[in-house]
Design a protein around this motif. Structure first.
Motif, short mmCIF file in Angstrom:
data_model
loop_
_atom_site.label_atom_id
_atom_site.label_comp_id
_atom_site.label_asym_id
_atom_site.label_seq_id
_atom_site.Cartn_x
_atom_site.Cartn_y
_atom_site.Cartn_z
N ALA A 85 0.83 -1.20 0.00
CA ALA A 85 0.00 0.00 0.00
C ALA A 85 0.87 1.26 0.00
CB ALA A 85 -0.93 0.00 1.22
N ALA A 86 1.97 1.24 0.77
CA ALA A 86 2.87 2.39 0.79
C ALA A 86 3.51 2.60 -0.57
CB ALA A 86 3.95 2.18 1.85
N ALA A 87 3.86 1.51 -1.26
CA ALA A 87 4.42 1.63 -2.60
C ALA A 87 3.39 2.23 -3.56
CB ALA A 87 4.88 0.27 -3.11
N THR A 151 12.59 8.09 10.30
CA THR A 151 12.53 8.71 8.97
C THR A 151 13.16 7.82 7.91
OG1 THR A 151 14.58 9.91 9.53
CG2 THR A 151 12.49 11.08 9.85
N GLU A 152 14.20 7.07 8.27
CA GLU A 152 14.81 6.15 7.32
C GLU A 152 13.85 5.02 6.98
OE1 GLU A 152 17.76 4.30 4.86
OE2 GLU A 152 17.37 6.34 5.52
N ILE A 153 13.13 4.52 7.96
CA ILE A 153 12.16 3.45 7.69
C ILE A 153 11.02 3.98 6.84
CG2 ILE A 153 10.57 1.81 8.76
CD1 ILE A 153 12.53 1.64 11.12
N ASP A 154 10.62 5.24 7.04
CA ASP A 154 9.62 5.84 6.16
C ASP A 154 10.12 5.86 4.72
OD1 ASP A 154 7.89 6.22 8.24
OD2 ASP A 154 8.13 8.39 8.35
N TRP A 155 11.40 6.21 4.53
CA TRP A 155 11.99 6.19 3.19
C TRP A 155 11.96 4.78 2.62
CZ3 TRP A 155 16.18 3.56 1.16
CH2 TRP A 155 16.69 4.02 -0.05
N MET A 156 12.17 3.79 3.46
CA MET A 156 12.21 2.40 3.01
C MET A 156 10.85 1.91 2.51
SD MET A 156 14.57 1.15 6.23
CE MET A 156 14.10 -0.56 6.21
N THR A 157 9.75 2.49 2.98
CA THR A 157 8.44 1.93 2.65
C THR A 157 8.16 1.92 1.16
OG1 THR A 157 7.40 4.09 3.00
CG2 THR A 157 7.42 2.55 4.86
N GLU A 158 8.68 2.91 0.43
CA GLU A 158 8.46 2.95 -1.01
C GLU A 158 9.24 1.85 -1.72
OE1 GLU A 158 9.21 5.87 -4.88
OE2 GLU A 158 9.95 6.47 -2.92
N ARG A 159 10.32 1.42 -1.12
CA ARG A 159 11.34 0.72 -1.87
C ARG A 159 11.55 -0.73 -1.48
NH1 ARG A 159 12.12 6.04 -0.97
NH2 ARG A 159 13.09 7.28 -2.62
N ILE A 160 11.25 -1.13 -0.25
CA ILE A 160 11.70 -2.44 0.21
C ILE A 160 10.64 -3.15 1.04
CG2 ILE A 160 14.09 -1.61 0.26
CD1 ILE A 160 12.64 -2.56 3.49
N ASN A 161 10.81 -4.47 1.19
CA ASN A 161 9.99 -5.24 2.13
C ASN A 161 10.83 -6.23 2.95
OD1 ASN A 161 10.54 -7.15 0.16
ND2 ASN A 161 8.43 -7.86 -0.03
N LEU A 162 12.14 -6.21 2.75
CA LEU A 162 13.05 -7.12 3.46
C LEU A 162 14.32 -6.33 3.79
CD1 LEU A 162 13.79 -10.15 4.23
CD2 LEU A 162 14.86 -10.28 1.97
#
Length: 741
Positions: A85-87, A151-162
């Motif tokens: 959903a974030a992606a 904030t780094e984990i927020d950045w990760m939401t678009e890009r990763i799941n692992l």
């Protein structure tokens, strides 16, 4: 036969981990709503409707999102998981609203009303995994190894799941070793300092930079719980650490009959800090330590059933016999499944790439076949440059993730191989009997070259490469600054064809500019691109200042591109210095040396000081933030200073983690350059040969003085970026054009 076995292995892995990542749909939807509020503010976030339904991906099991609405109605975002959903949310912001989210800042000017999604848009990723981090990322990126913030984990939401989640590992290790009978003093003497923990985990180092304060462990415990809670709230899969076989030497005091092997030295360190002890895989203590570690870890943090362990990372095994390598590998895996029968081992494939002369086909096969197919998930860590899957028959049928390493040591310097990155995942997917199950971003250091990571984020959801990278980078520039501008878009196309179009042996990810290297008369200044493209891009970016001077992303890029232009100028003036010295021409030597050391480098420090992302003070403040006393703060800062410069006490991995930060340029690089240039001038005046070894002795002293210094540096920017960039441009660009540097 191999294809069928590979398919079965992949099916098992997908089934196993799909269940492991299931979680609570309502919680994940709420996490995405909270993300929206953090990104956009509560008011704009209310225009979005977010929900999570596992059934959206019922057939494929792959992350899927669906977008609809807008145009006066709420924008509806549906995902099969929170990260899906974030992606989908990020896709809407990027492609429908022209927005941009990056490390250096975000451009989130939403059009009103929110654009409509013309037709319901459903997108499924072709990749089970979108992976993030390298074994070194924590140490090179998060203030000396503290771990990613929210904030780094927020950045990760678009890009990763692992993603790796190795914070607080030392606390668990300490508890295990205390239970086995080691003293706290023995344990403290073993652990490396906070800026060097990554290499202690992989068995490369011990002791150096330590000991860790007790408060460090407690704060890391709290931080790890926060990291895991945030990651799991989105449905991300955290990769927890596992026991790889490395133990403190003191274990031989408690168990005198234990079978351990002392490994060789690493990274130019002697055995005071290297030569780790490896527990023999057949020793009865191996499963005890391995299982005890994982049991304590999962009791504290729970589990998502994926564990990372690297026994021979940049370490040559004691034996090349396939039987030994298979036994060593099986021992690590068996210790995992003894605690977690559903365990999957995430292995960095860097060892096969780093020492190809050791890892021949029999040795590689011994490791890969020692774990049941589907239970070993391999990271092809440097696939954009030196893929391993092509010479290992797709890792002998084990599932693998195609990774872009890109950056070594967290270096600044414009760099990328975007053509190779763009084509690589699709080529790996089409490889005969491919067992590729995902894409990954595995930089050693983050916070640089954001265009590279923007492309890689999109490729995680694409079934093929971007058709036209020129058009893609043009739209990237428009999103980044929130407006189309002919100058910025032309500048980015020039950068795409130059610094971001590396190919061949040059693409090792290191910034080897003379600027950030200990000077000598043998430094290499050749680059794979035309420097004219960098200077012209600099000029074009400056043409946009009347329009974009208030854009934080534009100002960041202006600093970064000006920094790159100065880096090129340092190389060119160094060439003049070397030529003048070799020709015994004192006046040209004095001229070029004076410009380089007394004009160019101070000007670089000034432009860097105008942006908060390029401040040594900010970097050191991040390290100091983990402290509970001034003594601890100084300790953490000293760790960070060493890593940025000497790395070890004697310059053991000198300037590997080089960065261009205001303060670091002024007080580390500039004094070293001045010493070098003054020594050259003195050598020429006195008619004696330049003594490189003598210079290096004095340069090491300068480095140690900087590393041990207590000088404080500003953590807030000073000066106007645009004004400083223009002054530098007007001073040096005409000289470049006229060829009269």
């Amino acid at each position: 036969m191999q294809a069928a076995a590979a398919a079965a292995a992949l099916g098992f892995l997908l089934l196993l981990l799909a269940g492991a990542s299931a979680g609570d749909e309502a919680r994940e939807a709420e996490a995405v709503r909270a993300l929206l509020a953090r990104l956009l503010g509560p008011g704009p976030a209310a225009a979005f409707s977010v929900s999570v339904q596992r059934s959206l991906a019922a057939e494929s099991g792959l992350d899927t999102y669906r977008l609809s609405g807008g145009g006066g109605a709420p924008v509806r975002v549906l995902g099969s998981t929170g990260v899906a959903a974030a992606a989908g949310l990020h896709r809407y912001l990027r492609d429908f609203c022209g927005c941009h989210v990056a490390w250096s800042g975000s451009q989130l000017h939403l059009p009103q009303p929110l654009p409509a999604v013309p037709d319901e848009l459903t997108e499924a990723t072709p990749n089970r995994y979108r992976y993030y981090q390298n074994g070194c990322t924590h140490s090179y990126s998060f203030g000396g190894g503290t771990g990613p913030a929210g904030t780094e984990i927020d950045w990760m939401t678009e890009r990763i799941n692992l993603a790796l989640a190795w914070t607080a590992r030392k606390l668990v290790s300490s508890q295990v070793y205390l239970a086995l009978g080691l003293t706290q003093l023995e344990i403290d003497e073993y652990f490396a300092g906070p800026a060097f923990l990554a290499w202690e985990r992989m068995g490369n180092l011990h002791t150096w930079g330590g000991p860790l304060p007790h408060s460090w462990h407690l704060k890391q415990l709290y931080l790890q719980h926060r990291i895991l809670d945030r990651m799991r709230s989105f449905g991300m899969i955290p990769v927890l650490p596992a026991f790889a076989g490395h133990v403190p030497k003191a274990i031989t005091r408690v168990f005198p009959q234990v079978n351990v092997t002392q490994m060789g030295s690493w990274g130019h360190f002697n055995c005071s800090y290297s030569c780790s002890f490896l527990l023999a895989p057949e020793d009865p203590l191996f499963p005890v330590v391995g299982s005890l570690f994982l049991r304590e870890l999962t009791k504290e943090f729970g589990t998502d059933h994926v564990y990372g362990a690297d026994t021979f990372n940049e370490m040559q095994p004691p034996s090349s016999e396939p039987s030994y390598l298979a036994t060593a590998t099986a021992a690590v895996y068996q210790a995992m499944v003894a605690v977690d029968p559903d365990a999957v081992w995430l292995l960095q494939g860097w060892l096969f790439q780093h020492q190809p002369q050791f890892w021949g086909p029999p040795q590689v096969e011994a490791v890969l076949r020692a774990v049941p197919r589907g239970r070993l998930l391999v990271l092809d860590l440097f696939a954009e440059s030196q893929p391993v899957y092509v010479r290992t028959a797709s890792f002998q049928g084990q599932p693998f993730i195609w990774c872009m390493l890109h950056n070594f040591g967290g270096n600044h310097g414009l760099f990328g191989a975007l053509e190779a990155v763009n084509r690589g995942p699709a080529a790996a997917r089409l490889f005969p009997n491919s067992t590729m199950v995902g894409t990954g971003m595995a930089p050693e250091g983050i916070g640089q070259n954001e265009v590279v990571y923007a492309l890689m984020a999109e490729l995680g959801w694409r079934k093929g490469p971007v058709a036209d990278l020129g058009a893609w980078v043009t739209s990237f520039a428009a999103r980044r600054y929130g407006v189309s501008h002919e100058g910025t878009e032309a500048a980015w196309r020039l950068l795409l064809r130059s610094v971001y179009n590396c190919s061949g042996e040059a693409c090792n990810g290191h910034n080897r500019s003379p600027l950030v290297r200990r000077p000598s008369l043998q430094m290499v200044t050749t680059v794979w691109y035309n420097r004219s493209d960098v200077f012209e891009a600099w000029r074009l970016l400056l043409t946009a200042t009347p329009t974009l001077a208030t854009s934080p992303s534009f100002r960041y890029d202006l600093v970064d591109l000006t920094r790159q232009a100065v880096q090129e100028l340092v190389s060119l003036y160094y060439e003049e210095v070397r030529t003048a010295y070799l020709n015994k021409e004192l006046v040209p030597l004095l001229r070029a040396a004076g410009i380089l050391a007394y004009e160019l480098l101070p000007s670089l420090d000034n432009i860097l000081a105008s942006d908060s992302h390029f401040l040594l003070g900010s970097w050191l403040a991040q390290a100091r933030a983990a402290a509970v006393s001034e003594a601890e703060a100084h300790f953490y800062e000293q760790n960070s200073r060493y890593q940025l410069t000497l790395w070890g006490p004697e310059g053991n991995i000198l300037d590997y983690a080089n960065k261009q930060l205001a303060g670091l340029v002024a007080d580390y690089y500039t004094p070293r350059w001045r010493l070098f240039l003054e020594t050259l001038v003195d050598s020429l005046v006195r008619g004696i040969p330049f003594q490189q070894h003598q210079f290096e002795t004095h340069a090491l002293q300068l480095g140690q003085t900087f590393a041990l210094s207590t000088r404080r540096y500003p953590s807030h920017p000073q000066g106007d970026t645009v004004d400083l960039a223009k002054k530098l441009f007007l001073k040096y660009y005409p000289r470049w054009v006229a060829g009269s540097l």
